[in-house]
Write a protein that holds these residues in place. Structure first.
Motif, PDB file in Angstrom:
ATOM      1  N   ALA A  59      10.701  93.073  19.564  1.00  0.00           N
ATOM      2  CA  ALA A  59      10.096  94.390  19.380  1.00  0.00           C
ATOM      3  C   ALA A  59       9.911  94.756  17.916  1.00  0.00           C
ATOM      4  N   THR A  65      15.815  94.946  26.368  1.00  0.00           N
ATOM      5  CA  THR A  65      15.594  93.562  25.942  1.00  0.00           C
ATOM      6  C   THR A  65      15.960  92.572  27.042  1.00  0.00           C
ATOM      7  N   ARG A 101       8.799 101.758  20.867  1.00  0.00           N
ATOM      8  CA  ARG A 101       8.708 100.387  20.386  1.00  0.00           C
ATOM      9  C   ARG A 101       8.843  99.391  21.546  1.00  0.00           C
ATOM     10  N   PHE A 102       9.785  99.662  22.436  1.00  0.00           N
ATOM     11  CA  PHE A 102       9.968  98.764  23.572  1.00  0.00           C
ATOM     12  C   PHE A 102       8.887  98.950  24.627  1.00  0.00           C
ATOM     13  N   PHE A 158       6.272  96.866  23.255  1.00  0.00           N
ATOM     14  CA  PHE A 158       6.633  95.461  23.417  1.00  0.00           C
ATOM     15  C   PHE A 158       6.357  94.982  24.840  1.00  0.00           C
ATOM     16  N   ASP A 159       6.744  95.776  25.825  1.00  0.00           N
ATOM     17  CA  ASP A 159       6.487  95.396  27.216  1.00  0.00           C
ATOM     18  C   ASP A 159       4.996  95.217  27.474  1.00  0.00           C
TER      19      ASP A 159
END
Length: 280
Positions: free
Chosen positions: A105, A181, A125-126, A129-130
């Motif tokens: 990320a 994560t 942020r995540f 990222f996903d």
């Protein structure tokens, strides 16, 4: 137990980095070689040299013949997922199908501030990222990719030519966040890498990953689990290698599949021979 090396592209020259990877390529005990994705050194003089990750990775893929190559790990915030997908496909072709696609990320506030790159709050942020991971996979596997996320949108998007490896280069996700994560690892990764202090710290993280895999109906044995072990530059080489091997064995006993040996800065290629012999 399987082994890899990791070099640091900071405070070094291209020639020295290349020579170490070429040397590692000669020893089958090393299955892969890695470096990092940063624009600034993380130690010493922050204004010192630091080679860019993906351009050097493509060149190192060309310079080697056998060893698998990867970045541990690519910060998703630095490159649009569609750009990264094209970079990964091209690098996999250059390597003849040896790319390990490492992603994360991102976290480095200093680099983001210096370059004017937005570093969103952790949840966003995540989320990004996903979405980015799903877009990457779509571009690498589908003839025409479409994706309608909040942050990433693909409309009749092409990524050609496709990578050599099918359905795509193995995805390595780095990190130890238990909720986001490790769940992302369970959903999409073929390899999980984490930096922890001891095997005792690693074991409960593996248990969390197992639980996520069970929840998603996935066999956790499909995922290579790796950790990093540092070779101490401040002690004699024989002692440093012995300590690293003892540490690696402890991780192996805990259930780790792959140990990535972090080589000291300014490592000469000659370190690879005694290290390979000791591991063998």
């Amino acid at each position: 137990m399987r082994f890899a090396i990791k070099t640091r592209p900071e405070h070094t020259s291209w020639q020295q980095l290349r020579d170490v990877w070429i040397a590692a390529d000669e020893y089958e005990v090393f299955e892969s070689a890695w470096h990092w994705d940063h624009f600034y050194p993380l130690s010493g003089d922050m204004a010192g040299p630091n080679l860019e990750a993906w351009t050097t990775l493509a060149a190192l893929a060309q310079a080697t013949k056998r060893i698998r190559v990867g970045c541990q790990v690519t910060g998703m915030i630095y490159r649009h997922p569609a750009v990264l997908a094209n970079m990964a496909a091209t690098t996999d072709i250059i390597s003849g199908g040896r790319l390990e696609l490492g992603i994360g990320a991102g976290w480095n506030q200093m680099e983001c501030d210096a370059y004017g790159i937005e570093l969103p709050p952790l949840k966003e942020r995540f989320d990004r990222f996903d979405e980015g991971t799903q877009a990457l996979i779509a571009l690498l596997t589908e003839k025409v990719a479409n994706f309608d996320g909040q942050y990433v949108k693909l409309t009749d998007a092409y990524c050609e030519p496709k990578p050599v490896q099918t359905p795509h280069p193995p995805i390595t996700i780095g990190g130890k966040g238990p909720k986001r994560t490790l769940r992302a690892v369970a959903r999409w990764a073929q390899h999980w890498n984490v930096i922890v202090a001891t095997p005792e710290e690693w074991k409960p993280l593996k248990d969390i990953l197992v639980a996520h895999c069970e929840d998603l109906g996935r066999d956790v044995s499909e995922i290579t689990c790796s950790v990093n072990v540092r070779i101490d530059p401040d002690v004699p080489l024989d002692q440093a290698i012995d300590t690293a091997i003892t540490t690696a064995a402890a991780y192996g006993d805990a259930g780790v599949d792959l140990v990535v040996l972090n080589l000291p800065l300014d490592t000469p290629p000659t370190i690879l021979e005694p290290l390979a012999k000791a591991l063998a």
